[in-house]
Design a protein around this motif. Structure first.
Motif, short mmCIF file in Angstrom:
data_model
loop_
_atom_site.label_atom_id
_atom_site.label_comp_id
_atom_site.label_asym_id
_atom_site.label_seq_id
_atom_site.Cartn_x
_atom_site.Cartn_y
_atom_site.Cartn_z
N GLU A 197 0.83 -1.21 0.00
CA GLU A 197 0.00 0.00 0.00
C GLU A 197 0.86 1.25 0.00
OE1 GLU A 197 -2.60 2.21 3.39
OE2 GLU A 197 -3.07 0.10 3.06
N GLU A 198 1.94 1.24 0.80
CA GLU A 198 2.83 2.40 0.86
C GLU A 198 3.53 2.62 -0.47
OE1 GLU A 198 5.51 2.15 4.12
OE2 GLU A 198 3.93 2.02 5.62
N ALA A 199 3.95 1.54 -1.11
CA ALA A 199 4.62 1.66 -2.40
C ALA A 199 3.68 2.26 -3.43
CB ALA A 199 5.10 0.28 -2.86
N GLU A 200 2.42 1.81 -3.42
CA GLU A 200 1.44 2.33 -4.37
C GLU A 200 1.16 3.81 -4.11
OE1 GLU A 200 -2.69 0.80 -6.39
OE2 GLU A 200 -2.40 0.42 -4.25
N GLU A 201 1.03 4.17 -2.82
CA GLU A 201 0.79 5.58 -2.49
C GLU A 201 1.95 6.45 -2.94
OE1 GLU A 201 0.14 5.67 1.68
OE2 GLU A 201 -1.88 4.83 1.57
N LEU A 202 3.17 5.96 -2.73
CA LEU A 202 4.35 6.72 -3.11
C LEU A 202 4.40 6.94 -4.63
CD1 LEU A 202 7.11 7.97 -2.41
CD2 LEU A 202 8.09 5.68 -2.67
N LEU A 203 4.13 5.89 -5.39
CA LEU A 203 4.19 5.99 -6.84
C LEU A 203 3.07 6.86 -7.40
CD1 LEU A 203 5.12 2.29 -7.67
CD2 LEU A 203 6.61 4.30 -7.83
N LEU A 204 1.87 6.72 -6.82
CA LEU A 204 0.74 7.50 -7.31
C LEU A 204 0.93 8.99 -7.06
CD1 LEU A 204 -2.29 5.25 -6.26
CD2 LEU A 204 -1.51 5.75 -8.59
N SER A 205 1.55 9.31 -5.95
CA SER A 205 1.70 10.72 -5.59
C SER A 205 3.04 11.29 -6.00
CB SER A 205 1.54 10.89 -4.08
OG SER A 205 2.58 10.21 -3.38
N SER A 206 3.91 10.45 -6.60
CA SER A 206 5.26 10.89 -6.99
C SER A 206 6.00 11.50 -5.82
CB SER A 206 5.18 11.90 -8.15
OG SER A 206 4.53 11.33 -9.26
N GLY A 207 5.77 10.93 -4.63
CA GLY A 207 6.45 11.42 -3.44
C GLY A 207 5.87 12.69 -2.87
N LYS A 208 4.75 13.18 -3.41
CA LYS A 208 4.19 14.44 -2.94
C LYS A 208 3.05 14.26 -1.94
CE LYS A 208 5.28 16.63 -7.37
NZ LYS A 208 4.71 17.30 -8.56
N LEU A 209 2.75 13.02 -1.57
CA LEU A 209 1.68 12.72 -0.61
C LEU A 209 0.37 13.39 -1.02
CD1 LEU A 209 3.36 12.77 2.92
CD2 LEU A 209 2.63 10.80 1.57
N GLU A 210 -0.06 13.10 -2.21
CA GLU A 210 -1.32 13.66 -2.70
C GLU A 210 -2.46 12.66 -2.59
OE1 GLU A 210 -0.34 14.91 -6.59
OE2 GLU A 210 0.68 16.73 -5.94
N THR A 211 -2.15 11.47 -2.10
CA THR A 211 -3.20 10.46 -1.95
C THR A 211 -2.80 9.51 -0.82
OG1 THR A 211 -4.50 8.79 -3.11
CG2 THR A 211 -2.15 8.85 -3.59
N GLY A 212 -3.75 8.68 -0.39
CA GLY A 212 -3.44 7.69 0.64
C GLY A 212 -4.20 7.93 1.92
N GLN A 213 -3.94 7.06 2.90
CA GLN A 213 -4.62 7.12 4.18
C GLN A 213 -3.61 6.99 5.31
OE1 GLN A 213 -7.19 3.78 5.21
NE2 GLN A 213 -8.61 5.15 6.29
N LEU A 214 -3.81 7.76 6.36
CA LEU A 214 -2.99 7.67 7.56
C LEU A 214 -3.88 7.23 8.71
CD1 LEU A 214 -0.12 8.33 8.83
CD2 LEU A 214 -1.18 10.45 9.61
N ARG A 215 -3.50 6.16 9.38
CA ARG A 215 -4.30 5.61 10.48
C ARG A 215 -3.60 5.90 11.79
NH1 ARG A 215 -3.89 -0.32 8.52
NH2 ARG A 215 -1.78 0.53 8.33
N LEU A 216 -4.29 6.63 12.67
CA LEU A 216 -3.74 6.98 13.97
C LEU A 216 -4.40 6.17 15.07
CD1 LEU A 216 -3.62 10.90 13.83
CD2 LEU A 216 -1.78 9.29 13.32
N ALA A 217 -3.62 5.90 16.12
CA ALA A 217 -4.16 5.33 17.35
C ALA A 217 -3.69 6.26 18.47
CB ALA A 217 -3.66 3.91 17.58
N ALA A 218 -4.57 6.61 19.39
CA ALA A 218 -4.21 7.59 20.41
C ALA A 218 -4.86 7.26 21.74
CB ALA A 218 -4.63 9.00 19.97
N VAL A 219 -4.20 7.69 22.83
CA VAL A 219 -4.74 7.46 24.17
C VAL A 219 -5.79 8.51 24.53
CG1 VAL A 219 -2.71 6.24 25.01
CG2 VAL A 219 -2.81 8.74 25.21
N GLY A 220 -5.89 9.55 23.75
CA GLY A 220 -6.88 10.58 24.02
C GLY A 220 -7.00 11.53 22.85
N PRO A 221 -8.08 12.29 22.78
CA PRO A 221 -8.31 13.15 21.62
C PRO A 221 -7.62 14.49 21.68
CG PRO A 221 -10.16 13.31 23.13
CD PRO A 221 -9.22 12.29 23.72
N PHE A 222 -7.07 14.88 22.82
CA PHE A 222 -6.62 16.25 22.99
C PHE A 222 -5.42 16.59 22.11
CE2 PHE A 222 -8.85 14.92 26.81
CZ PHE A 222 -9.75 15.95 26.96
N HIS A 223 -4.29 15.91 22.31
CA HIS A 223 -3.15 16.15 21.44
C HIS A 223 -3.43 15.66 20.03
CE1 HIS A 223 -0.40 17.87 24.17
NE2 HIS A 223 -0.16 16.78 24.89
N ALA A 224 -4.15 14.54 19.92
CA ALA A 224 -4.36 13.90 18.62
C ALA A 224 -5.08 14.83 17.64
CB ALA A 224 -5.15 12.61 18.80
#
Length: 288
Positions: free
Chosen positions: A78-105
């Motif tokens: 998935e990361e390889a596909e995102e990198l190639l699709l965006s040409s390294g510009k991060l124009e597509t993809g998904q970032l999944r976060l896990a956090a202990v609370g919503p405040f800083h997150a």
């Protein structure tokens, strides 16, 4: 003969969806194709990967071990596909976060999306143990934890530190006090998060060092539940100072004789620290 990627992809879909029909739907291919590819994988190596139980399947011991491997393979794919699709510009993809609370997150997500508005961000909340496990299991890309992690698999960088404080309701005898000693908590009715909570862990460690016996009256698996119980006068709670939201019936009290702190950190798998989206998130939220 080398393993064919499509066979691994079919097995991964079956393991993830616990069924051949649902796996076929997820991959948008026919069920016989999925069944054939998984069977060929089993036959080629003389192993049993899945146990058929009607329409659902269970993983064998070997299947479960292979599923741990395919999680990483699919994540890197998935990361390889995102990198190639965006040409390294991060124009597509998904970032999944896990956090202990919503405040800083939420603050971090806002900063990241301001710079990378095309990235889809999802967030799962839980206690520290759950949050760390989500990264280890590849369910999340980045974890926001409130303690240091002693695990060679994890890359961890500090973000901020905060004092842990006591909070009580307006009818409590301590309400209005500025300071309380940790010894005064002995035998008090404490309302704490479940085991695995960072704030609880910090309090219990300080109590052990001070040789003070504390025991929760109630264990509640959510921050909101703890607050409601304290508001109703059932006992005393503890919270990181920055997480306390002003409330007409609640007040905070600092410790006079001990320093109990939580250290918020950004964590990811060491093997994934160079991922473009993870690296971009880290740099964005840690920038001055």
């Amino acid at each position: 003969m080398a393993i064919v990627f499509t066979h691994l992809r079919s097995f991964h879909a079956v393991a993830e969806n616990r069924g051949f029909t649902s796996a076929a739907h997820a991959l948008n291919i026919s069920q016989p194709t999925v069944t054939t590819q998984v069977k060929e994988l089993e036959d080629r190596y003389g192993v049993e990967l899945v146990v058929r139980r009607g329409r659902r399947v269970e993983l064998s011991e070997t299947g479960a071990a292979l599923f741990d491997v395919t999680k990483r393979i699919m994540s890197l794919h998935e990361e390889a596909e995102e990198l190639l699709l965006s040409s390294g510009k991060l124009e597509t993809g998904q970032l999944r976060l896990a956090a202990v609370g919503p405040f800083h997150a939420t603050e971090m997500v806002a900063r990241f999306l301001a710079k990378y508005p095309s990235i889809e961000v999802s967030m799962l909340l839980g206690n520290s143990d759950q949050t760390l496990q989500r990264v280890l299991d590849l369910e999340s890309d980045v974890a926001i934890l409130a303690h240091a992690v002693d695990d060679p698999r994890i890359c961890s960088v500090p973000f901020s530190t905060h004092d842990v404080v006591v909070f009580v309701n307006v009818d409590h005898p301590w309400y209005g006090r500025e300071r309380v000693s940790i010894t005064e908590l002995a035998n008090q009715p404490l309302i704490l998060r479940e085991v695995g909570s960072t704030t609880r862990r910090a309090l219990e460690q300080a109590a052990v060092e001070a040789e003070v016996h504390i025991k929760p009256l109630l264990e509640i698996g959510s921050r909101e539940g703890v607050w409601k119980a304290v508001e109703r006068g059932l006992g005393i709670g503890v919270v990181a100072d920055f997480e306390f939201v002003a409330h007409p019936r609640l007040g905070t009290i600092r410790f006079s004789d001990v320093s109990i702190r939580t250290e918020y950190r950004l964590c990811c798998l060491e093997e994934r620290r160079a991922s473009p989206k993870i690296e971009a998130f880290m740099k964005t939220v840690l920038a001055p």
